[in-house]
Scaffold this active site. Sequence first.
Site, PDB file in Angstrom:
ATOM      1  CD  GLU A   1      26.842  41.464  17.048  1.00 43.53           C
ATOM      2  OE1 GLU A   1      27.105  40.786  16.034  1.00 43.53           O
ATOM      3  OE2 GLU A   1      26.958  41.032  18.207  1.00 43.53           O
TER       4      GLU A   1
ATOM      5  NE  ARG B   1      28.013  38.417   3.515  1.00 43.25           N
ATOM      6  CZ  ARG B   1      27.685  38.342   4.814  1.00 43.25           C
ATOM      7  NH1 ARG B   1      27.069  37.282   5.260  1.00 43.25           N
ATOM      8  NH2 ARG B   1      28.017  39.293   5.645  1.00 43.25           N
TER       9      ARG B   1
ATOM     10  CE  LYS C   1      30.011  43.774  11.358  1.00 39.22           C
ATOM     11  NZ  LYS C   1      29.085  44.012  12.455  1.00 39.22           N
TER      12      LYS C   1
END
Length: 565
Positions: A39, A264, A274
Amino acid sequence: MNKENDADPTTSNFIREIVKDGIATNKQEGHICTRFPPEPNGFLHIGHAKSICLNFGLANEFGGTCNLRFDDTNPSKEEEVYVQSIIEDIKWLGFSWAGEIRYTSEYFDQLYDWAVCLIKKELAYVDDLNADEIREHRGTPTQSGRNSPFRNRSVEENINLFASMKNGEFSDGAKVLRAKIDMTSGNLNMRDPVLYRILRAHHHRTGDQWCIYPMYDFAHGQSDSIEKITHSICTLEFEDHRPLYDWIIKNLGIYHPQQIEFARLNLGYTLLSKRKLLQLVKEDHVSGWDDPRMPTISGMRRRGYTPESIRDFCERIGVAKANSTVEMALLEHCVREDLNKKAKRVMVVLRPLKLTITNYPEGQIEELTAENNPEDPKSGTRKVPFSRELYIEQEDFMEDPPKKFFRLAPGKEVRLKHAYIIKCEEMIKDRNGNITELKCTYDPDSKTGGSTAGRKIKGTLHWVSAQHAKKAEVRIYNHLFINENPANGQGDLTLSSGLNKESLEILQDCKIEPSLLDSKPGSRFQFLRMGYFCADLKDFTPDSPVFNRAVTLRDTWAKIAKQKK
RNA sequence: UGGGGCGUCGUCAAGCGGUUAAGACACAGGUUUUUGAUGCCUGCAUACGGAGGUUCGAAUCCUCCCGCCCCAGCCA
């Protein structure tokens, strides 16, 4: 088990096995297609690098392709600058995608049609409940939810209402399109998830064309399907979404990619979220997304890390489903290993201490030969000027040294790299007792090739000729956070309190070899005995050279010295 | 107490019923060295969260238990 080809440096992982099996059983006609779907709401970090290496790496390994797709379904958070930075970072890492860059927003028309398709199958409906009411109707993990009173609208009414949503006849949040699945499901994602919301925000690509936007769950699987992705690899938190992913694809009757989830990356002494990295930027704890202390790709690039070392790291950490935190030491090892082979050796004195060789002729200058990289014979040699007055590192002299201090001290001898053996005869102090200068003598026959060149001297120091030295700024970077696991401590409030106040030290008066003024921004060096450094990509100029420390050298002496304390 | 996952060396991580339970990083020791770097050599899980069971044989299969992670955005 059976020892595989010893030549293969890669270790097995479960996703690679799934891909292999798929190809072996001709599942997707032997073809593999992956995708990396960021994104564009922030810069890429090392966690994304893991995903990039996985997706592009798998495609390369099995002769397939990997798409780059921007998952741009939420215009309120997304920006073109992020798109550009992501493209740059992927390229820099050394990967290339198949064909054109894709954008989920390019599929908005198709997605809308598919939504109508679900409505016609009575599998989706327009709901007038507001966000709070929907939450309330959803129930809790242990209590099932309740059907919305709008759940049984007719197909025709739903189609009309949905068209009106699209046409901007309702205000933001007034209505949503929901899937009609099961409000009693144990999986909260299956309790009539929202498919479309009304959102008036300027989209960085579609502008103001749309005022309704699909949710991730109603966009991702179909995008994968459109692109004929065979393996849709994502992180663990999407495991709960897989039943919905499959439900949508199945009910639309379109090509069905396989979603596979992996854990992750977590890295010691830093944060890989983020949202939190954005907070560090916004609150000015760092100079930007590309601050060399940031775990972003752009930060690491600026710090002096190589793409090769990051790819190597991503291969070494493996891929699994167990949550884990990789030690920063492994990343640093990868950087050192790569730079050791590549980086030109130079001499730079970070914290200068003047040293005069009293028996060296005044005004004499010698051009000594120095090897550029002992690891790479092809790298050749260069000339380094030597003269009577030099600078050495402050920490390389001690008035009252401990045992096994192989450096300079009163009456002690040391080898100057590429030059002579010197002996410390006298030290000069200022009024405050600070040592300001050393007076030494040298052994003229001890130069490389000289009669006493073979004399065994324990210590070797780097140095710079005072009259030839240029001044430079060197930025020393350390861990951004004090704790190895900063995520452990609470939330946003403590983000700044967990920051390492010594994460950046700026040294203004470093003495560098003159040849370093010709450096290209971004070029990397080993400052002998000090570490690997990189000419700053933004701030370096020949007039005011700036270097960043990428990583120290391993330092056995520092360990010993620390133990003594 | 619902659903979905995960537990193998300090840290990652192979392992898929028969292996001395890979490898890497870290750590420790030795050695080479005009970088206390690099390189090279050596050591480092009688043991796989725990307890039972199946089996000639279990980290691998079964049962129960324990612990950790994710999910109640009209974020992705």
